[in-house]
Motif scaffolding. Structure first.
Motif, PDB file in Angstrom:
ATOM      1  N   SER A  32      22.768 -22.989 -14.232  1.00 35.37           N
ATOM      2  CA  SER A  32      21.446 -23.218 -14.268  1.00 35.37           C
ATOM      3  C   SER A  32      21.191 -24.836 -14.517  1.00 35.37           C
ATOM      4  O   SER A  32      21.894 -25.358 -15.182  1.00 35.37           O
ATOM      5  CB  SER A  32      20.632 -22.496 -15.392  1.00 35.37           C
ATOM      6  N   PHE A  34      18.238 -28.176 -14.628  1.00 35.46           N
ATOM      7  CA  PHE A  34      17.047 -28.426 -14.868  1.00 35.46           C
ATOM      8  C   PHE A  34      16.762 -29.937 -14.769  1.00 35.46           C
ATOM      9  O   PHE A  34      17.625 -30.729 -15.021  1.00 35.46           O
ATOM     10  CB  PHE A  34      16.693 -27.983 -16.338  1.00 35.46           C
ATOM     11  N   THR A  51      17.798 -21.435 -11.004  1.00 29.42           N
ATOM     12  CA  THR A  51      18.539 -20.532 -11.752  1.00 29.42           C
ATOM     13  C   THR A  51      19.064 -19.384 -10.326  1.00 29.42           C
ATOM     14  O   THR A  51      18.955 -18.286 -10.744  1.00 29.42           O
ATOM     15  CB  THR A  51      17.721 -19.662 -12.695  1.00 29.42           C
ATOM     16  N   ASP A  95      23.757 -22.708 -19.126  1.00 30.23           N
ATOM     17  CA  ASP A  95      23.735 -21.233 -18.801  1.00 30.23           C
ATOM     18  C   ASP A  95      23.702 -20.316 -19.875  1.00 30.23           C
ATOM     19  O   ASP A  95      24.742 -20.093 -20.319  1.00 30.23           O
ATOM     20  CB  ASP A  95      24.662 -20.717 -17.603  1.00 30.23           C
TER      21      ASP A  95
END
Lengths: 114, 116
Positions: A32, A34, A51, A95
């Motif tokens: 994931s 961000f 994601t 993650d």
């Protein structure tokens, strides 16, 4: 092990011009990813997240980022910069569903020129 | 909905003194994080809690730092004794434990510590 590299410590753009903040990551799988923004004396705020769904992710305030697995990149873009975009931006890889580490990049300070 | 609340916002102490920071996460968030952010750097995770259990404290300098989250809600981070190099911003964040939202962290405004 995971890692994240923000390629520019400072970026300056003129108001109304495009913004590009670069982020490369390293991971043994598709983690994931961000982007967070930090305005002076304020808390970190989530801009957008990837994601493993659509590779082009749209966030708040007109920002978007594209996940490119072949290039291990997750660059942040905005078509037209606004003075209020001046802030520190952090790329993050993690993650927690895999109980992996949360790794922040060193940050990119975005300067907006009038 | 109230966000993540941290106190104090600022703390100035002399070296070798103890100091404590407090964090109240968003209601219902099971996961709580403490980060250290040095000037010009990204946050570095110190400890992560799932409810009252510390599931990742590998980056916490345990000789002088300690943390607790006794009832699985609010948390305190303590430094004893403080050193000059501990001057930094200490950030608290929380996230829910549900699916993809588990990865989304909400941050407090932080506590800026100055050790003289």
């Amino acid at each position: 092990a995971q890692s994240v590299t923000q390629l520019d410590s400072h970026v300056s753009v003129s108001e109304g011009t495009p913004v590009l903040l670069r982020c490369n990551y390293s991971s043994s799988y598709s983690p994931s990813l961000f982007w967070y923004v930090q305005h002076p004396n304020k808390g970190l705020q989530l801009l957008l997240k990837y994601t493993s769904a659509a590779t082009l992710v749209k966030g708040i305030n007109g920002f978007e980022a594209e996940f490119k697995k072949s290039e291990t990149s997750f660059h942040l873009t905005k078509p037209s910069a606004h003075m209020s975009d001046a802030a520190e931006y952090f790329c993050v890889v993690s993650d927690l569903n895999r109980d992996d580490k949360i790794i922040f990049g060193k940050g990119t300070r975005l300067h907006i020129l009038p | 909905e109230a966000g993540v609340v941290q106190s104090p916002r600022y703390k100035i102490i002399e070296k070798k003194q103890p100091v404590a920071f407090w964090c109240n996460p968003i209601s219902g968030h099971n996961t709580l994080y403490w980060y250290l952010q040095n000037l010009g750097q990204g946050p570095e995770l110190l400890i992560r809690y799932e409810n009252e259990e510390a599931v990742d404290d590998s980056q916490l300098p345990k000789d002088r730092f300690s943390a607790e989250r006794l009832k699985g809600v609010d948390s305190t981070l303590k430094i004893q004794p403080a050193e000059l190099g501990d001057s930094a911003v200490y950030l608290c964040a929380s996230s829910s434990g549900q699916g993809a939202a588990k990865n989304i962290q909400y941050f407090g405004a932080g506590t800026r510590l100055s050790v003289l």
